[in-house]
Write a protein that holds these residues in place. Structure first.
Motif, mmCIF file in Angstrom:
data_model
loop_
_atom_site.group_PDB
_atom_site.id
_atom_site.type_symbol
_atom_site.label_atom_id
_atom_site.label_comp_id
_atom_site.label_asym_id
_atom_site.label_seq_id
_atom_site.Cartn_x
_atom_site.Cartn_y
_atom_site.Cartn_z
ATOM 1 N N TRP A 36 2.948 -1.576 -6.006
ATOM 2 C CA TRP A 36 2.894 -0.146 -5.719
ATOM 3 C C TRP A 36 4.227 0.482 -6.107
ATOM 4 C CZ3 TRP A 36 -1.431 2.358 -4.208
ATOM 5 C CH2 TRP A 36 -2.476 1.586 -3.702
ATOM 6 N N TYR A 37 4.140 1.608 -6.781
ATOM 7 C CA TYR A 37 5.300 2.406 -7.137
ATOM 8 C C TYR A 37 5.062 3.808 -6.584
ATOM 9 C CZ TYR A 37 6.650 -1.254 -10.417
ATOM 10 O OH TYR A 37 7.034 -2.442 -10.973
ATOM 11 N N GLN A 44 12.747 9.791 -10.208
ATOM 12 C CA GLN A 44 12.154 8.758 -11.057
ATOM 13 C C GLN A 44 11.175 7.917 -10.251
ATOM 14 O OE1 GLN A 44 15.476 6.580 -12.788
ATOM 15 N NE2 GLN A 44 15.281 7.787 -14.662
ATOM 16 N N ARG A 45 10.236 7.330 -10.966
ATOM 17 C CA ARG A 45 9.298 6.412 -10.320
ATOM 18 C C ARG A 45 10.075 5.182 -9.855
ATOM 19 N NH1 ARG A 45 3.510 5.217 -13.069
ATOM 20 N NH2 ARG A 45 3.633 7.501 -13.062
ATOM 21 N N GLU A 46 9.774 4.733 -8.636
ATOM 22 C CA GLU A 46 10.493 3.582 -8.086
ATOM 23 C C GLU A 46 9.524 2.561 -7.529
ATOM 24 O OE1 GLU A 46 12.960 4.661 -4.754
ATOM 25 O OE2 GLU A 46 11.292 5.496 -3.612
ATOM 26 N N LEU A 47 9.973 1.321 -7.513
ATOM 27 C CA LEU A 47 9.173 0.240 -6.942
ATOM 28 C C LEU A 47 9.135 0.389 -5.421
ATOM 29 C CD1 LEU A 47 7.726 -2.570 -7.119
ATOM 30 C CD2 LEU A 47 10.007 -3.560 -6.763
ATOM 31 N N ALA A 91 5.367 11.228 -1.600
ATOM 32 C CA ALA A 91 5.370 10.972 -3.041
ATOM 33 C C ALA A 91 3.935 10.718 -3.497
ATOM 34 C CB ALA A 91 6.237 9.761 -3.373
ATOM 35 N N VAL A 92 3.766 10.639 -4.802
ATOM 36 C CA VAL A 92 2.526 10.116 -5.367
ATOM 37 C C VAL A 92 2.717 8.608 -5.516
ATOM 38 C CG1 VAL A 92 0.922 10.130 -7.291
ATOM 39 C CG2 VAL A 92 2.032 12.267 -6.573
ATOM 40 N N TYR A 93 1.793 7.854 -4.972
ATOM 41 C CA TYR A 93 1.853 6.392 -5.003
ATOM 42 C C TYR A 93 0.914 5.865 -6.087
ATOM 43 C CZ TYR A 93 4.680 6.254 -0.808
ATOM 44 O OH TYR A 93 5.716 6.391 0.097
ATOM 45 N N TYR A 94 1.467 5.019 -6.948
ATOM 46 C CA TYR A 94 0.720 4.463 -8.068
ATOM 47 C C TYR A 94 0.561 2.958 -7.909
ATOM 48 C CZ TYR A 94 1.799 8.891 -10.393
ATOM 49 O OH TYR A 94 1.918 10.215 -10.717
ATOM 50 N N GLY A 114 -2.953 7.408 -9.259
ATOM 51 C CA GLY A 114 -2.037 7.901 -8.230
ATOM 52 C C GLY A 114 -2.760 8.514 -7.045
ATOM 53 N N THR A 115 -2.156 8.365 -5.879
ATOM 54 C CA THR A 115 -2.691 8.986 -4.669
ATOM 55 C C THR A 115 -1.536 9.624 -3.902
ATOM 56 O OG1 THR A 115 -4.067 8.629 -2.692
ATOM 57 C CG2 THR A 115 -2.548 6.854 -3.279
ATOM 58 N N GLN A 116 -1.739 10.834 -3.428
ATOM 59 C CA GLN A 116 -0.672 11.586 -2.771
ATOM 60 C C GLN A 116 -0.526 11.149 -1.325
ATOM 61 O OE1 GLN A 116 1.434 14.179 -4.021
ATOM 62 N NE2 GLN A 116 2.469 13.875 -2.047
ATOM 63 N N VAL A 117 0.709 10.882 -0.937
ATOM 64 C CA VAL A 117 1.048 10.626 0.464
ATOM 65 C C VAL A 117 2.049 11.690 0.884
ATOM 66 C CG1 VAL A 117 2.189 9.064 2.078
ATOM 67 C CG2 VAL A 117 0.614 8.151 0.357
ATOM 68 N N THR A 118 1.713 12.430 1.926
ATOM 69 C CA THR A 118 2.582 13.480 2.434
ATOM 70 C C THR A 118 2.877 13.218 3.900
ATOM 71 O OG1 THR A 118 1.630 15.106 0.908
ATOM 72 C CG2 THR A 118 2.877 15.955 2.789
#
Length: 121
Positions: A36-37, A44-47, A91-94, A114-118
């Motif tokens: 999951w990123y 930036q996208r992060e691990l 973030a958006v989780y990929y 991607g799925t949004q987590v707020t």
């Protein structure tokens, strides 16, 4: 053709929990690592976390002790259990998978949409 489909995102209050799922489907011979990123606006996208086929896990420093990654190889699915959520987890989780297709001899990288987590009160 391979697809990764995430689910489980949404709005949660600080301190709450969410469980993300990512199911891989298609002509898959074997899945090596899954992970999951995340990407927040302007960053930036992060691990977040990754897990190998043997079950070895790696976590980003900011989520250690709060998130747990697991996988079900019978279902080609990876999960991310998130607890103690903070606003900075928004973030958006990929979902990501490194896998072998039946029609290829090399590992290929695939991403979900991607799925949004707020996290907000």
């Amino acid at each position: 053709q391979v697809q990764l489909v995430e689910s489980g995102g949404g709005l949660v209050q600080p301190g709450g929990s969410l469980r993300l799922s990512c199911a891989a489907s298609g002509s898959i011979r074997v899945i090596n690592a899954m992970g999951w990123y995340r990407q927040a606006p302007g960053k930036q996208r992060e691990l977040v976390a990754s897990i190998t086929s043997s079950g070895d896990t790696v976590y980003g420093d900011s989520v250690k002790g709060r998130f747990a990654i697991s996988r079900d190889d019978a279902k080609n699915t990876v999960y991310l259990q998130m607890t103690g959520l903070k606003p900075e987890d928004t973030a958006v989780y990929y979902c990501n998978a490194a896998l072998l297709r039946y029609s290829n001899i090399r590992l290929e990288d695939y991403w979900g949409q991607g799925t949004q987590v707020t996290v907000s009160s």
